[in-house]
Design an enzyme around this catalytic site. Structure first.
Site, short mmCIF file in Angstrom:
data_model
loop_
_atom_site.label_atom_id
_atom_site.label_comp_id
_atom_site.label_asym_id
_atom_site.label_seq_id
_atom_site.Cartn_x
_atom_site.Cartn_y
_atom_site.Cartn_z
N ASP A 171 0.75 -1.26 0.05
CA ASP A 171 0.12 -0.03 -0.02
C ASP A 171 0.67 1.45 0.17
OD1 ASP A 171 0.92 -0.57 2.68
OD2 ASP A 171 -0.36 0.83 3.32
N TYR A 268 11.04 4.77 0.79
CA TYR A 268 11.52 3.90 1.43
C TYR A 268 13.32 3.76 0.83
CZ TYR A 268 8.18 1.45 4.15
OH TYR A 268 7.17 1.24 5.18
#
Length: 445
Positions: A171, A268
């Site tokens: 997600d 990330y």
């Protein structure tokens, strides 16, 4: 008339489960349901969530049958979709994933670097067990898996259960696209059509357009260069409900973006490009796992208890999450052949022309009743290709280490991770992780 579906939520004791139930209820007109089941191996934890959800369902959709069980046959029989989000070892083990690497000056993170590798070694067996139960008791069902670390789990299912009907999803791109839509002043991320490629938690947007074909990238890039993915509303508000660790992550995206201003990055990537920065601000005594246990876990479980004590969910304060909406869209696409365009983790097979065909890549797919049809993204640049080849090798080595019970292979995986500075540190971290995970990992020789 649309066929009514039977849903099993595997990980019924998760704090995300109430949000999934609420999202399912919000979409009954598009995705009708006849039955919802919960499955978890922790009966006490699951019951705390299930007792509240039972009240919620009785009040809002009494026609839906509901049950919660720890018995695999009972759970997996007569199921159309398994929505899986398990956490083997719970947050107590996530805390160790984060704190052990920090002892050696290496960032500990849920899905990246040593922490992600440790979590992956725990998750592989758990997810394969769910796949096997599904194939035994409901062989026509699909598993929609968002158990982390999704990249390692996806490689494990590709290699060890190659014919299984499992789709691995994440997600995080959805959450970032919500922020992009806010930057653009759009009402929904679904007003955008995106091109994206990478590995899970390791990717880049290359093109974003509105439904009329207008290029939206310049405006988003202008914002990200200055503010990262912090939204205009968050910038203008002195008080924000966003957690400090996430605010830092969204701000740091501007530094990640600077490395390749032609694309827009997944947040990330900060762990790979600026690992030392993350170590510098990390508190070795209070990591993200502690933050979640002290906030999200307490809030969700206390709210579930309040609902149970009150005997009603009329004023429930639990909310559907971003990833809940995404999983409903995916299930609906498979159930009713909608051909929705979605970012999924799939075997490359030429979608990225100049990249390993067996790599599990995250790219746009059209989804119908046969599952995902990957959309070709073409050749990828050397910078991203080099980074991805290193990271996909780590993921493949972890699965190989789990399969063979090989200490040597797992040491190689840790050494190859861009987050780990050298083989000596990799070995020190590995030895500590083995001790911490002796109840969860296969024995390594």
């Amino acid at each position: 008339m649309l066929k009514q579906q039977s849903i099993l939520i595997a990980g019924g004791g998760s704090t995300f489960t109430p949000g999934i139930v609420m999202m399912l209820l919000d979409n009954l007109d598009k995705f009708p349901i006849r039955q919802i089941k919960f499955y978890d191996n922790d009966e006490d934890r699951q019951n705390k969530i299930a007792d509240a959800c039972r009240i919620l369902l009785k009040e809002r959709a009494p026609e839906i049958a509901f049950s919660a069980t720890t018995k695999p046959e009972e759970a997996f029989t007569d199921i159309d979709f398994v929505m899986a989000h398990i956490r083997v070892g719970k947050y107590a083990m996530r805390e160790k994933d984060e704190k052990i690497p920090l002892k050696y000056g290496v960032i500990g993170q849920e899905t990246c670097g040593p922490g992600g590798i440790a979590y992956g070694m725990r998750s592989i067996g758990g997810v394969l067990e769910l796949v096997d139960y599904m194939e035994k008791y409901s062989p026509d069902a699909w598993m929609l898996n968002y158990s982390n670390p999704a990249a390692i789990v996806a490689e494990a299912t590709r290699k060890l259960r190659p014919n299984s009907k499992i789709i691995n999803i994440c997600d995080m791109p959805v959450g970032i696209e919500h922020r992009m839509a806010e930057v653009l002043g759009l009402s929904s991320r679904k007003d955008m059509t995106v091109r994206y490629y990478g590995l899970n938690h390791f990717g880049w947007w290359t093109d974003i357009r509105d439904k009329d074909g207008n290029d939206l990238m310049p405006k988003i890039k202008e914002h990200v260069a200055k503010h990262g993915y912090v939204t205009p509303a968050e910038l203008s508000s002195a008080e924000s409900d966003i957690e400090a660790s996430w605010k830092h992550t969204y701000e740091k995206a501007k530094d990640v973006f600077a490395l390749d201003p032609e694309t827009l990055p997944n947040t990330y990537l900060k762990y790979y490009f600026y690992a030392q920065d993350e170590v510098a601000i990390a508190d070795p005594n209070y990591t993200r796992a502690n933050e979640v246990m002290d906030h999200r876990e307490k809030l969700v479980f206390s709210e579930c208890q309040r609902v149970v004590d009150a005997g009603t969910a009329r004023d429930v304060k639990l909310e559907a999450d971003d990833h809940a909406s995404y999983i409903v869209d995916l299930a609906r696409a498979i159930a009713y052949n909608t051909k929705e365009r979605m970012l999924l983790i799939v075997e490359n097979q030429g979608a990225l022309v100049n990249f390993d065909e067996t790599a599990m890549v995250e790219i746009p797919c059209l989804v119908g009743s046969n599952g995902p049809e990957p959309l070709v993204q073409g050749n990828i640049p050397r910078f991203q290709k080099g980074l991805m080849e290193q990271q996909v090798a780590v993921e493949k080595l972890v699965v190989e280490a789990w399969e063979k019970g090989s200490y040597q292979t797992l040491w190689q995986a840790l050494t190859l991770s861009k987050i780990v500075p050298n083989a000596r540190v990799a070995k020190q971290i590995l030895d500590d992780l083995i001790e911490a995970n002796k109840d969860f990992w296969p024995e390594l020789k």
